[in-house]
Design a protein around this motif. Structure first.
Motif, PDB file in Angstrom:
ATOM      1  N   PRO A  12       0.823  -1.212   0.000  1.00  0.00           N
ATOM      2  CA  PRO A  12       0.000   0.000   0.000  1.00  0.00           C
ATOM      3  C   PRO A  12       0.861   1.269   0.000  1.00  0.00           C
ATOM      4  O   PRO A  12       2.066   1.194   0.259  1.00  0.00           O
ATOM      5  CB  PRO A  12      -0.798  -0.095   1.307  1.00  0.00           C
ATOM      6  CG  PRO A  12      -0.337  -1.301   2.017  1.00  0.00           C
ATOM      7  CD  PRO A  12       0.664  -2.024   1.209  1.00  0.00           C
ATOM      8  N   ASP A  13       0.229   2.398  -0.259  1.00  0.00           N
ATOM      9  CA  ASP A  13       0.916   3.673  -0.161  1.00  0.00           C
ATOM     10  C   ASP A  13       1.464   3.825   1.245  1.00  0.00           C
ATOM     11  O   ASP A  13       0.805   3.439   2.212  1.00  0.00           O
ATOM     12  CB  ASP A  13      -0.077   4.822  -0.439  1.00  0.00           C
ATOM     13  CG  ASP A  13      -0.163   5.090  -1.919  1.00  0.00           C
ATOM     14  OD1 ASP A  13       0.891   5.103  -2.580  1.00  0.00           O
ATOM     15  OD2 ASP A  13      -1.288   5.288  -2.414  1.00  0.00           O
ATOM     16  N   SER A  15       3.879   2.334   2.627  1.00  0.00           N
ATOM     17  CA  SER A  15       4.385   1.131   3.284  1.00  0.00           C
ATOM     18  C   SER A  15       5.912   1.122   3.289  1.00  0.00           C
ATOM     19  O   SER A  15       6.524   0.241   3.887  1.00  0.00           O
ATOM     20  CB  SER A  15       3.828  -0.125   2.615  1.00  0.00           C
ATOM     21  OG  SER A  15       4.152  -0.152   1.244  1.00  0.00           O
ATOM     22  N   GLY A  16       6.522   2.092   2.603  1.00  0.00           N
ATOM     23  CA  GLY A  16       7.988   2.197   2.618  1.00  0.00           C
ATOM     24  C   GLY A  16       8.667   1.740   1.332  1.00  0.00           C
ATOM     25  O   GLY A  16       9.881   1.521   1.318  1.00  0.00           O
ATOM     26  N   THR A  19      11.409   4.249   0.034  1.00  0.00           N
ATOM     27  CA  THR A  19      12.527   4.238   0.986  1.00  0.00           C
ATOM     28  C   THR A  19      13.410   3.014   0.733  1.00  0.00           C
ATOM     29  O   THR A  19      14.633   3.120   0.618  1.00  0.00           O
ATOM     30  CB  THR A  19      11.985   4.195   2.437  1.00  0.00           C
ATOM     31  OG1 THR A  19      11.070   5.285   2.606  1.00  0.00           O
ATOM     32  CG2 THR A  19      13.081   4.267   3.461  1.00  0.00           C
ATOM     33  N   ALA A 187       6.748  -4.943   7.116  1.00  0.00           N
ATOM     34  CA  ALA A 187       7.191  -3.568   6.880  1.00  0.00           C
ATOM     35  C   ALA A 187       6.892  -2.651   8.064  1.00  0.00           C
ATOM     36  O   ALA A 187       7.051  -1.442   7.983  1.00  0.00           O
ATOM     37  CB  ALA A 187       6.544  -3.023   5.614  1.00  0.00           C
ATOM     38  N   ARG A 189       8.551  -2.561  10.783  1.00  0.00           N
ATOM     39  CA  ARG A 189       9.770  -2.552  11.608  1.00  0.00           C
ATOM     40  C   ARG A 189      10.679  -1.388  11.198  1.00  0.00           C
ATOM     41  O   ARG A 189      10.410  -0.691  10.234  1.00  0.00           O
ATOM     42  CB  ARG A 189      10.505  -3.887  11.401  1.00  0.00           C
ATOM     43  CG  ARG A 189       9.729  -5.090  11.926  1.00  0.00           C
ATOM     44  CD  ARG A 189      10.438  -6.372  11.533  1.00  0.00           C
ATOM     45  NE  ARG A 189      10.528  -6.508  10.086  1.00  0.00           N
ATOM     46  CZ  ARG A 189      11.432  -7.245   9.454  1.00  0.00           C
ATOM     47  NH1 ARG A 189      12.332  -7.919  10.126  1.00  0.00           N
ATOM     48  NH2 ARG A 189      11.438  -7.309   8.134  1.00  0.00           N
ATOM     49  N   ILE A 191      13.524   0.739   9.392  1.00  0.00           N
ATOM     50  CA  ILE A 191      13.931   0.731   7.987  1.00  0.00           C
ATOM     51  C   ILE A 191      15.101  -0.229   7.713  1.00  0.00           C
ATOM     52  O   ILE A 191      15.067  -0.997   6.753  1.00  0.00           O
ATOM     53  CB  ILE A 191      14.292   2.177   7.549  1.00  0.00           C
ATOM     54  CG1 ILE A 191      13.002   3.027   7.501  1.00  0.00           C
ATOM     55  CG2 ILE A 191      15.014   2.202   6.206  1.00  0.00           C
ATOM     56  CD1 ILE A 191      13.216   4.518   7.310  1.00  0.00           C
TER      57      ILE A 191
HETATM   58  N1  LIG Z   1      10.187   1.325   8.350  1.00  0.00           N
HETATM   59  C1  LIG Z   1       9.738   2.570   8.514  1.00  0.00           C
HETATM   60  N2  LIG Z   1       9.433   3.030   9.728  1.00  0.00           N
HETATM   61  C2  LIG Z   1       8.965   4.285   9.902  1.00  0.00           C
HETATM   62  N3  LIG Z   1       8.726   5.168   8.921  1.00  0.00           N
HETATM   63  C3  LIG Z   1       9.006   4.766   7.661  1.00  0.00           C
HETATM   64  C4  LIG Z   1       9.505   3.445   7.389  1.00  0.00           C
HETATM   65  N4  LIG Z   1       9.677   3.318   6.048  1.00  0.00           N
HETATM   66  C5  LIG Z   1       9.297   4.506   5.519  1.00  0.00           C
HETATM   67  N5  LIG Z   1       8.900   5.367   6.466  1.00  0.00           N
HETATM   68  C6  LIG Z   1       8.369   6.734   6.261  1.00  0.00           C
HETATM   69  O1  LIG Z   1       7.009   6.569   5.832  1.00  0.00           O
HETATM   70  C7  LIG Z   1       6.704   7.452   4.774  1.00  0.00           C
HETATM   71  C8  LIG Z   1       6.321   6.676   3.519  1.00  0.00           C
HETATM   72  O2  LIG Z   1       7.461   5.969   3.018  1.00  0.00           O
HETATM   73  P1  LIG Z   1       7.684   5.745   1.453  1.00  0.00           P
HETATM   74  O3  LIG Z   1       8.984   5.028   1.286  1.00  0.00           O
HETATM   75  O4  LIG Z   1       7.520   7.011   0.700  1.00  0.00           O
HETATM   76  O5  LIG Z   1       6.466   4.766   1.134  1.00  0.00           O
HETATM   77  P2  LIG Z   1       5.783   4.386  -0.270  1.00  0.00           P
HETATM   78  O6  LIG Z   1       6.807   4.611  -1.355  1.00  0.00           O
HETATM   79  O7  LIG Z   1       5.432   2.940  -0.109  1.00  0.00           O
HETATM   80  O8  LIG Z   1       4.575   5.231  -0.407  1.00  0.00           O
HETATM   81  C9  LIG Z   1       7.942   8.323   4.595  1.00  0.00           C
HETATM   82  O9  LIG Z   1       7.753   9.501   5.355  1.00  0.00           O
HETATM   83  C10 LIG Z   1       9.073   7.482   5.164  1.00  0.00           C
HETATM   84  O10 LIG Z   1      10.134   8.255   5.627  1.00  0.00           O
END
Ligand SMILES: Nc1ncnc2c1ncn2[C@@H]1O[C@H](COP(=O)(O)OP(=O)(O)O)[C@@H](O)[C@H]1O
Ligand SMILES: [Mg+2]
Length: 211
Positions: A12-13, A15-16, A19, A187, A189, A191
């Motif tokens: 989902p949106d 979800s990381g 990142t 996901a 946990r 990063i």
């Molecule tokens: N494991 C994590 N724990 C806490 N926050 C996270 C984690 N992974 C990503 N984030 C934060 O959550 C938000 C969404 O992450 P993002 O990578 O953009 O997700 P997606 O691409 O799936 O929409 C960002 O602000 C990011 O910094």
């Protein structure tokens, strides 16, 4: 002839995925690979235009129209970006691919799964990722991250869907993570821990592909 490796991050949106894609890129580059990071919908000039239409809260789009727009964006992306990168021996990391369409338009919108899967096959010309990673995030953590992020930018058309839609999509991902070629990572946990898991999965595939 395909020589590279095709990795897809799903979930989902928020979800990381982005990142983890960035961290995976850095690691694979340190191993000497050439990496292309891309996303769906998007990845090419035309596909990014379609992305704008799809995510615009002002667009009024019926489910079947939505499906075809995603698939149109995908054909162009696959032909223009993914296949050439693979033929050049590169590693391509895509933020979303066919599994998203099955989860959102199939399970989320309720379009017939057979139709969705048929169009997925047509749009990809049967190209299959070497690995699809599903970022599985507990509902509670998901809502927290969502609240934080909406303070920065307003929700797009898909993010405006009601909770029930999101829950259907999240449940679908859990189901789809059992398919061959698909793995699930927890996901919810830190990063770094998630990245370690993903690297271990990718290492296995690299050994198998001998790259
Ligand atoms: N494991 C994590 N724990 C806490 N926050 C996270 C984690 N992974 C990503 N984030 C934060 O959550 C938000 C969404 O992450 P993002 O990578 O953009 O997700 P997606 O691409 O799936 O929409 C960002 O602000 C990011 O910094
Ligand atoms: Mg992202």
């Amino acid at each position: 002839m395909k020589k590279g490796m095709f990795i897809v991050l799903e979930g989902p949106d928020r979800s990381g995925k982005s990142t983890q894609a960035g961290l995976l890129k850095t690691w694979l580059e340190s191993l000497g690979h050439e990496i292309v990071v891309t996303r769906e919908p998007g990845g090419t000039y035309l596909s990014e235009k379609i992305r704008k239409i799809l995510l615009d809260p002002k667009s009024r789009i019926e489910p079947m129209t939505e499906l075809f727009l995603y698939e149109t964006s995908r054909i162009k992306h696959t032909l223009e970006k993914i296949i050439p990168a693979l033929e050049a021996g590169k590693v391509i990391i895509s933020d979303r691919y066919t599994l998203s369409t099955t989860a959102y338009q199939g399970y989320g919108r309720g379009l017939p799964l057979k139709t969705v899967e048929t169009l997925n096959r047509i749009a990809t010309m049967d190209l299959k990722p070497d690995l699809t990673v599903v970022m599985d995030i507990p509902d509670k953590i998901f809502s927290q991250r969502e609240r934080l992020s909406h303070k920065v930018s307003g929700p797009d058309r898909i993010e405006r869907e009601p909770d029930i839609f999101r829950r259907r999509v999240n449940r679908a991902y859990k189901l789809l993570a059992r398919r061959p070629g698909v793995v699930r990572v927890n996901a919810g946990r830190p990063i770094g821990e998630i990245q370690e898991d993903i690297r271990a999965r990718v290492s296995k595939i690299m050994k198998r592909l001998k790259i």
